[in-house]
Scaffold this active site. Structure first.
Site, mmCIF file in Angstrom:
data_model
loop_
_atom_site.group_PDB
_atom_site.id
_atom_site.type_symbol
_atom_site.label_atom_id
_atom_site.label_comp_id
_atom_site.label_asym_id
_atom_site.label_seq_id
_atom_site.Cartn_x
_atom_site.Cartn_y
_atom_site.Cartn_z
ATOM 1 N N ASP A 9 54.556 -52.938 -12.938
ATOM 2 C CA ASP A 9 53.561 -53.384 -13.912
ATOM 3 C C ASP A 9 54.281 -54.289 -14.904
ATOM 4 O OD1 ASP A 9 54.972 -51.669 -15.562
ATOM 5 O OD2 ASP A 9 53.239 -50.471 -16.166
ATOM 6 N N HIS A 10 53.597 -54.614 -16.016
ATOM 7 C CA HIS A 10 54.189 -55.511 -17.014
ATOM 8 C C HIS A 10 55.474 -54.936 -17.603
ATOM 9 C CE1 HIS A 10 51.444 -52.698 -18.895
ATOM 10 N NE2 HIS A 10 52.123 -52.809 -20.026
ATOM 11 N N CYS A 66 57.840 -49.156 -13.339
ATOM 12 C CA CYS A 66 56.958 -49.295 -14.503
ATOM 13 C C CYS A 66 57.769 -48.869 -15.720
ATOM 14 C CB CYS A 66 55.649 -48.522 -14.327
ATOM 15 S SG CYS A 66 55.785 -46.728 -14.294
ATOM 16 N N GLY A 67 57.133 -48.629 -16.841
ATOM 17 C CA GLY A 67 57.893 -48.338 -18.060
ATOM 18 C C GLY A 67 58.732 -47.088 -17.929
ATOM 19 N N THR A 68 58.083 -45.984 -17.608
ATOM 20 C CA THR A 68 58.797 -44.717 -17.421
ATOM 21 C C THR A 68 59.128 -44.449 -15.965
ATOM 22 O OG1 THR A 68 56.717 -43.537 -17.098
ATOM 23 C CG2 THR A 68 57.572 -43.656 -19.367
ATOM 24 N N GLY A 69 58.462 -45.143 -15.072
ATOM 25 C CA GLY A 69 58.549 -44.854 -13.638
ATOM 26 C C GLY A 69 57.505 -43.852 -13.183
ATOM 27 N N GLY A 71 54.104 -43.388 -13.814
ATOM 28 C CA GLY A 71 52.768 -43.797 -13.367
ATOM 29 C C GLY A 71 52.777 -44.439 -11.997
ATOM 30 N N HIS A 99 68.632 -36.404 0.937
ATOM 31 C CA HIS A 99 67.874 -35.151 1.019
ATOM 32 C C HIS A 99 66.374 -35.365 1.181
ATOM 33 C CE1 HIS A 99 71.094 -32.395 -1.066
ATOM 34 N NE2 HIS A 99 71.600 -33.137 -0.092
ATOM 35 N N ASN A 100 65.851 -36.456 0.614
ATOM 36 C CA ASN A 100 64.393 -36.635 0.584
ATOM 37 C C ASN A 100 63.899 -37.735 1.516
ATOM 38 O OD1 ASN A 100 65.148 -36.362 -2.820
ATOM 39 N ND2 ASN A 100 64.167 -34.695 -1.715
ATOM 40 N N ARG A 110 61.886 -49.285 -18.756
ATOM 41 C CA ARG A 110 62.165 -49.268 -20.208
ATOM 42 C C ARG A 110 63.292 -48.311 -20.573
ATOM 43 N NH1 ARG A 110 55.813 -49.404 -22.099
ATOM 44 N NH2 ARG A 110 55.668 -51.664 -22.330
ATOM 45 N N HIS A 134 66.894 -30.765 5.709
ATOM 46 C CA HIS A 134 66.076 -31.620 4.844
ATOM 47 C C HIS A 134 64.861 -32.166 5.590
ATOM 48 C CE1 HIS A 134 69.179 -31.194 1.903
ATOM 49 N NE2 HIS A 134 70.084 -31.687 2.745
ATOM 50 N N ARG A 137 62.095 -29.670 5.309
ATOM 51 C CA ARG A 137 61.509 -29.650 3.962
ATOM 52 C C ARG A 137 60.585 -30.832 3.731
ATOM 53 N NH1 ARG A 137 67.396 -27.843 1.544
ATOM 54 N NH2 ARG A 137 67.258 -25.710 2.307
HETATM 55 C C1 RB5 Z 1 52.733 -49.149 -19.812
HETATM 56 O O1 RB5 Z 1 52.620 -49.211 -21.184
HETATM 57 C C2 RB5 Z 1 53.242 -47.800 -19.379
HETATM 58 O O2 RB5 Z 1 52.307 -46.807 -19.665
HETATM 59 C C3 RB5 Z 1 53.588 -47.810 -17.894
HETATM 60 O O3 RB5 Z 1 54.499 -48.808 -17.628
HETATM 61 C C4 RB5 Z 1 54.209 -46.532 -17.350
HETATM 62 O O4 RB5 Z 1 55.270 -46.125 -18.147
HETATM 63 C C5 RB5 Z 1 53.275 -45.455 -17.034
HETATM 64 O O5 RB5 Z 1 53.645 -44.417 -16.466
#
Ligand code: RB5
Length: 144
Positions: A9-10, A66-69, A71, A99-100, A110, A134, A137
């Protein structure tokens, strides 16, 4: 040469651009399923496009950011043929393969620096699944 599928994403777009440079410099081919700018967008759209391409064999391996990975990882893991693994250290990237048998590596754009991300990519692309216990599993992961 395997075509590596990419999606973000962005929030993941800047790191995806760095990953593309890294792949190009090492002779990897890739296909970028978007997004293509830092304009705000919704990660499922791009996660699903990548996951479909990995599921249908167009890209044997994918990298999603994505930002946190979280989503985009949740999105790709809704596909039955996908094992997406959130990786933020090379050791975790290695274990995701060993393993996976992960077929999509997900990174938190981020919360990871470019050097660590590059090491994760290198490790993920060059580590084999160990099979054995593995395999049993991962065979039990799909839930009806
Ligand atoms: C975007 O702001 C953020 O929510 C997305 O990149 C991600 O971190 C969601 O899980």
């Amino acid at each position: 040469m395997k075509t590596i599928g990419l999606a973000s994403d962005h929030a993941g777009y800047p790191l995806k651009e760095q990953v593309k440079e890294w792949l190009t410099a090492r002779g990897y081919e890739y296909k970028d399923f978007g997004t293509y700018s830092t304009d705000s967008c919704d990660y499922p759209q791009f996660g699903h496009a990548l996951a479909s391409a990995v599921e249908n064999g167009e890209c044997p391996t994918g990298i999603a950011i994505c930002g946190t990975g979280n989503g985009i990882n949740m999105s790709v893991n809704h596909h039955k043929g996908i094992r997406g693994a959130l990786c933020w250290q090379p050791e975790i990237a290695a274990l995701a393969r060993q393993h996976n048998d992960a077929n999509i590596m997900v990174m938190p754009g981020r919360f990871i620096d470019a050097e660590t991300a590059a090491k994760c990519v290198e490790t993920f692309l060059n580590t084999e699944f160990e099979g054995g216990r593995h395999q049993r599993r991962i065979d039990a992961i799909p839930f009806e």
